[in-house]
Design a protein around this motif. Structure first.
Motif, PDB file in Angstrom:
ATOM      1  N   TYR A   1       0.776  -1.241   0.000  1.00  0.00           N
ATOM      2  CA  TYR A   1       0.000   0.000   0.000  1.00  0.00           C
ATOM      3  C   TYR A   1       0.810   1.294   0.000  1.00  0.00           C
ATOM      4  CZ  TYR A   1      -4.326  -2.535   0.794  1.00  0.00           C
ATOM      5  OH  TYR A   1      -5.408  -3.360   0.658  1.00  0.00           O
ATOM      6  N   GLN A   2       1.564   1.544   1.022  1.00  0.00           N
ATOM      7  CA  GLN A   2       2.168   2.862   1.221  1.00  0.00           C
ATOM      8  C   GLN A   2       3.536   3.015   0.580  1.00  0.00           C
ATOM      9  OE1 GLN A   2       2.162   3.027   5.434  1.00  0.00           O
ATOM     10  NE2 GLN A   2      -0.060   3.194   5.589  1.00  0.00           N
ATOM     11  N   TYR A   3       3.951   2.047  -0.202  1.00  0.00           N
ATOM     12  CA  TYR A   3       5.312   2.048  -0.731  1.00  0.00           C
ATOM     13  C   TYR A   3       5.409   2.424  -2.211  1.00  0.00           C
ATOM     14  CZ  TYR A   3       6.363  -0.367   3.609  1.00  0.00           C
ATOM     15  OH  TYR A   3       6.498  -0.695   4.920  1.00  0.00           O
ATOM     16  N   PHE A   4       4.290   2.606  -2.876  1.00  0.00           N
ATOM     17  CA  PHE A   4       4.309   2.882  -4.307  1.00  0.00           C
ATOM     18  C   PHE A   4       3.181   3.862  -4.622  1.00  0.00           C
ATOM     19  CE2 PHE A   4       3.843   0.670  -8.736  1.00  0.00           C
ATOM     20  CZ  PHE A   4       4.532   1.702  -9.344  1.00  0.00           C
TER      21      PHE A   4
ATOM     22  N   VAL B   1      -4.719  -4.931  -5.846  1.00  0.00           N
ATOM     23  CA  VAL B   1      -5.952  -5.559  -6.318  1.00  0.00           C
ATOM     24  C   VAL B   1      -5.627  -6.650  -7.328  1.00  0.00           C
ATOM     25  CG1 VAL B   1      -8.126  -5.173  -7.533  1.00  0.00           C
ATOM     26  CG2 VAL B   1      -7.300  -3.492  -5.893  1.00  0.00           C
ATOM     27  N   GLU B   2      -4.821  -6.294  -8.328  1.00  0.00           N
ATOM     28  CA  GLU B   2      -4.463  -7.268  -9.356  1.00  0.00           C
ATOM     29  C   GLU B   2      -3.016  -7.723  -9.130  1.00  0.00           C
ATOM     30  OE1 GLU B   2      -5.645  -6.436 -13.383  1.00  0.00           O
ATOM     31  OE2 GLU B   2      -7.215  -5.083 -12.674  1.00  0.00           O
ATOM     32  N   ALA B   3      -2.070  -7.034  -9.721  1.00  0.00           N
ATOM     33  CA  ALA B   3      -0.653  -7.398  -9.564  1.00  0.00           C
ATOM     34  C   ALA B   3      -0.082  -6.724  -8.324  1.00  0.00           C
ATOM     35  CB  ALA B   3       0.126  -6.973 -10.800  1.00  0.00           C
ATOM     36  N   ASN B   4       0.872  -7.399  -7.697  1.00  0.00           N
ATOM     37  CA  ASN B   4       1.541  -6.799  -6.541  1.00  0.00           C
ATOM     38  C   ASN B   4       3.051  -7.042  -6.551  1.00  0.00           C
ATOM     39  OD1 ASN B   4       1.623  -9.513  -5.878  1.00  0.00           O
ATOM     40  ND2 ASN B   4       1.249  -9.153  -3.704  1.00  0.00           N
ATOM     41  N   GLU B   5       3.583  -7.458  -7.701  1.00  0.00           N
ATOM     42  CA  GLU B   5       5.015  -7.685  -7.783  1.00  0.00           C
ATOM     43  C   GLU B   5       5.551  -7.309  -9.157  1.00  0.00           C
ATOM     44  OE1 GLU B   5       5.890 -11.834  -7.144  1.00  0.00           O
ATOM     45  OE2 GLU B   5       5.701 -12.272  -9.262  1.00  0.00           O
TER      46      GLU B   5
ATOM     47  N   PHE C   1      -1.343  -2.814 -12.593  1.00  0.00           N
ATOM     48  CA  PHE C   1      -1.324  -2.317 -11.224  1.00  0.00           C
ATOM     49  C   PHE C   1      -2.480  -1.347 -11.008  1.00  0.00           C
ATOM     50  CE2 PHE C   1       3.019  -3.541 -12.161  1.00  0.00           C
ATOM     51  CZ  PHE C   1       3.322  -4.318 -11.064  1.00  0.00           C
ATOM     52  N   ALA C   2      -3.109  -1.436  -9.841  1.00  0.00           N
ATOM     53  CA  ALA C   2      -4.234  -0.562  -9.507  1.00  0.00           C
ATOM     54  C   ALA C   2      -3.751   0.525  -8.545  1.00  0.00           C
ATOM     55  CB  ALA C   2      -5.346  -1.378  -8.870  1.00  0.00           C
TER      56      ALA C   2
ATOM     57  N   VAL D   1      -3.047   0.782 -14.245  1.00  0.00           N
ATOM     58  CA  VAL D   1      -1.916   1.153 -15.102  1.00  0.00           C
ATOM     59  C   VAL D   1      -1.159  -0.121 -15.455  1.00  0.00           C
ATOM     60  CG1 VAL D   1       0.179   2.537 -15.300  1.00  0.00           C
ATOM     61  CG2 VAL D   1      -1.741   3.390 -13.944  1.00  0.00           C
ATOM     62  N   PRO D   2      -1.064  -0.436 -16.748  1.00  0.00           N
ATOM     63  CA  PRO D   2      -0.335  -1.652 -17.130  1.00  0.00           C
ATOM     64  C   PRO D   2       1.179  -1.475 -16.976  1.00  0.00           C
ATOM     65  CG  PRO D   2      -1.159  -0.515 -19.069  1.00  0.00           C
ATOM     66  CD  PRO D   2      -1.671   0.231 -17.882  1.00  0.00           C
ATOM     67  N   MET D   3       1.854  -2.565 -16.723  1.00  0.00           N
ATOM     68  CA  MET D   3       3.313  -2.551 -16.579  1.00  0.00           C
ATOM     69  C   MET D   3       3.965  -1.986 -17.829  1.00  0.00           C
ATOM     70  SD  MET D   3       6.065  -3.226 -14.830  1.00  0.00           S
ATOM     71  CE  MET D   3       5.749  -4.458 -13.607  1.00  0.00           C
ATOM     72  N   SER D   4       3.416  -2.305 -18.992  1.00  0.00           N
ATOM     73  CA  SER D   4       4.000  -1.815 -20.242  1.00  0.00           C
ATOM     74  C   SER D   4       4.045  -0.287 -20.268  1.00  0.00           C
ATOM     75  CB  SER D   4       3.227  -2.349 -21.438  1.00  0.00           C
ATOM     76  OG  SER D   4       1.859  -2.004 -21.335  1.00  0.00           O
ATOM     77  N   LYS D   5       3.082   0.364 -19.644  1.00  0.00           N
ATOM     78  CA  LYS D   5       3.097   1.830 -19.568  1.00  0.00           C
ATOM     79  C   LYS D   5       4.112   2.300 -18.526  1.00  0.00           C
ATOM     80  CE  LYS D   5       0.159   5.855 -19.457  1.00  0.00           C
ATOM     81  NZ  LYS D   5      -1.202   6.346 -19.588  1.00  0.00           N
TER      82      LYS D   5
END
Length: 147
Positions: free
Chosen positions: A25-28, A42-46, A63-64, A74-78
């Motif tokens: 939560y508070q790290y990104f 919610v979806e990816a976390n790594e 990533f949400a 936001v997709p990783m590709s972005k």
């Protein structure tokens, strides 16, 4: 436009092939249209990075991020298209990458064994040439068996 405000790993896990940066939560957090959005798992976390190639492997991850009730995916590709994100990511994972100098002991032993084997084969070939030059048929046949 998306910019990275903060990127700190919750923890980093290393495997043979990958460095896994686990997020919480508070790290990104990111800035989208001048608003700060906090990461929510919610979806990816790594983020999974190949230790040899130093490339992000899970480019299909999404990533949400949340600001109040507003949730943005936001997709990783972005994310990997943002230079600051990659810079921060590699500074986190840098100490976990494989270097050419850090070959495992068994890899070094295998390479040494292979090198010695090649030298021995080359030496046998030279001895065969010498036996042919001397027309020593017995020596030629005994050396040929070694190949």
């Amino acid at each position: 436009m998306v910019t990275v405000k903060m990127l700190k790993p919750y923890y980093v896990k290393t495997e043979d092939k990958y460095v896994r940066i686990i997020l919480a939560y508070q790290y990104f957090s990111v800035m989208i249209n001048k608003k700060v959005y906090q990461f929510i798992p919610v979806e990816a976390n790594e983020i999974r990075i190949n230790r040899k190639t130093k490339m992000v492997e899970n480019t299909d991850a999404v990533f949400a991020f949340q600001n109040g009730k507003d949730v943005v995916n936001v997709p990783m590709s972005k994310l990997i298209s943002i230079p600051d994100f990659l810079k921060q990511l590699h500074s986190i994972a840098e100490s976990y990458y494989h270097s050419d100098a850090s070959l495992s002991k068994t890899d070094q032993e295998k390479a040494t064994h292979l090198f010695i084997h090649e030298l021995e084969r080359d030496n046998i070939k030279r001895l065969i040439d010498m036996a042919l030059d001397a027309r020593d048929e017995n020596m030629f046949h005994s050396l040929a068996k070694l190949l």
